[in-house]
Design an enzyme around this catalytic site. Structure first.
Site, PDB file in Angstrom:
ATOM      1  CE  LYS A  18      -2.642   3.460   1.270  1.00 25.73           C
ATOM      2  NZ  LYS A  18      -2.093   4.836   1.324  1.00 25.73           N
ATOM      3  CD  GLU A  93      12.599   4.217   7.993  1.00 25.66           C
ATOM      4  OE1 GLU A  93      13.028   5.178   8.655  1.00 25.66           O
ATOM      5  OE2 GLU A  93      12.208   4.329   6.830  1.00 25.66           O
ATOM      6  CB  CYS A 127      12.574   9.041   7.796  1.00 22.32           C
ATOM      7  SG  CYS A 127      13.426   7.636   7.066  1.00 22.32           S
ATOM      8  CD  GLU A 226      10.190  13.295  10.154  1.00 25.43           C
ATOM      9  OE1 GLU A 226      11.022  12.613   9.534  1.00 25.43           O
ATOM     10  OE2 GLU A 226       9.113  12.838  10.587  1.00 25.43           O
TER      11      GLU A 226
END
Length: 336
Positions: A18, A93, A127, A226
């Site tokens: 997905k 992750e 990331c 972030e």
């Protein structure tokens, strides 16, 4: 995508992929190439759609044997909860706010090169981005001057054009998110060394200049959160112990980096950083043989290498009795 699909297939599994609704085309193309290569129908399946619809239904489905997710920490928590509700294993992750530490014995030109690559590669949409920089006080001003010049030299535009080193961010919503963080940095009192605007050469599209904040303090949002865009936050330190404390004082633990000519110092710092990946005298090199993953709110589990393959395997014990003797645990009672 490949970090999950390849080991899952190599381990003998069927898998359902997905993709992000923002980047589905490459996954659909992968499925087409797999079919052309002769992969049997039903072995690799791609389901597109929004996370709250397709993703939520998939991660909570009882027929799923294993969940592997890459994405934000907020979404990762929901996906992990869905998997554990069915007692299914998962690897996560997730997000990061990785720190790169630069000591005063560093080659500044090389350090600036790695800072640029660590924060602005893929337009900061990665990331593991080392978007927090700690530079030792004695070299801070020289570092700022070199970093500003290099950041302003980045060619921004159509990524398909030769020489382009920075394209747009992925969507309108992400563009507005990045802009809001730039404003937050200014409002909190950080100094915008360069960037923070739409490039004059890009009147359309979701382009934003590579942005560098200096005089950033640990309480500021641009230091803690972030951003997932080309925004770099720089602070200073005096002592090695201070740098380690500042680097580790975060909810995330995906990656970190240290730049110094002192190899013993690099080893000490690498061991002290609380994260799953550490780069020494570089930032962002990734090798398929080495484990990848984080701790804290950056997730759990490892991808790539033998660790990535083990994610999609189960250990089974098989015991065969080969002795000619009777087990004789329940031996007949003596008649004496």
């Amino acid at each position: 995508m490949q970090w999950k699909v390849a080991p899952a297939l190599a381990a003998g599994n069927c898998c359902v992929l997905k993709p992000s609704e923002m980047a589905s085309v490459t996954c659909l193309e992968l499925a087409e190439l797999a079919a052309q290569a002769g992969l049997p129908a039903g072995v690799l399946n791609v389901i597109t759609g929004l996370g709250q619809d397709a993703g939520a239904s998939l991660s909570s489905h009882p027929a799923v044997a294993k969940v592997a997710f890459t994405g934000s920490t907020v979404t990762g928590k929901r996906v992990a909860q869905a998997a554990i509700a069915n007692l299914r294993p998962a690897t996560m992750e997730l997000g990061g706010k990785s720190c790169l530490i630069i000591f005063d014995d560093s080659d500044l030109d090389k350090a600036v090169e790695w800072v640029m690559f660590g924060a602005f590669w893929t337009n900061g949409q990665i990331c593991s981005s080392t978007s927090r920089i700690l530079v030792q006080e004695r070299i801070a001003e020289s570092f700022y001057a070199k970093l500003k010049a290099r950041a302003q030299s980045i060619q921004i535009g159509n990524p398909l054009q030769p020489g382009c080193r920075m394209g747009p961010v992925v969507s309108s919503s992400q563009y507005e998110r990045v802009r809001s963080y730039v404003q937050a940095g200014c409002d909190d009192g950080a100094t915008c060394l360069t960037g923070g605007r739409r490039p004059p050469s890009c009147s359309k599209g979701y382009f934003i200049e590579p942005t560098v904040f200096i005089n950033v303090q640990p309480h500021m949002r641009v230091w803690k959160e972030e951003i997932f865009g080309p925004v770099l936050s720089v602070g200073t330190f005096s002592l090695e112990s201070e740098a380690i404390h500042l680097a580790n004082n975060t909810e995330f633990g995906l990656a970190g980096a240290v730049i110094s000519a002192d190899q013993a110092r690099c080893q000490r710092v690498a061991e002290a950083l609380e994260c799953g990946i550490v780069w020494v005298n570089c930032s962002q090199p990734c090798f398929c043989q080495a484990p990848w993953g984080g701790i804290k709110n950056s997730g759990f589990g490892r991808e790539l290498g033998e660790w990535g393959l083990e994610n999609f395997l189960n250990v089974k014990q098989v015991t065969t009795y080969v002795s000619p003797n009777i087990w004789d645990w329940y031996s007949p009672q003596s008649k004496l």
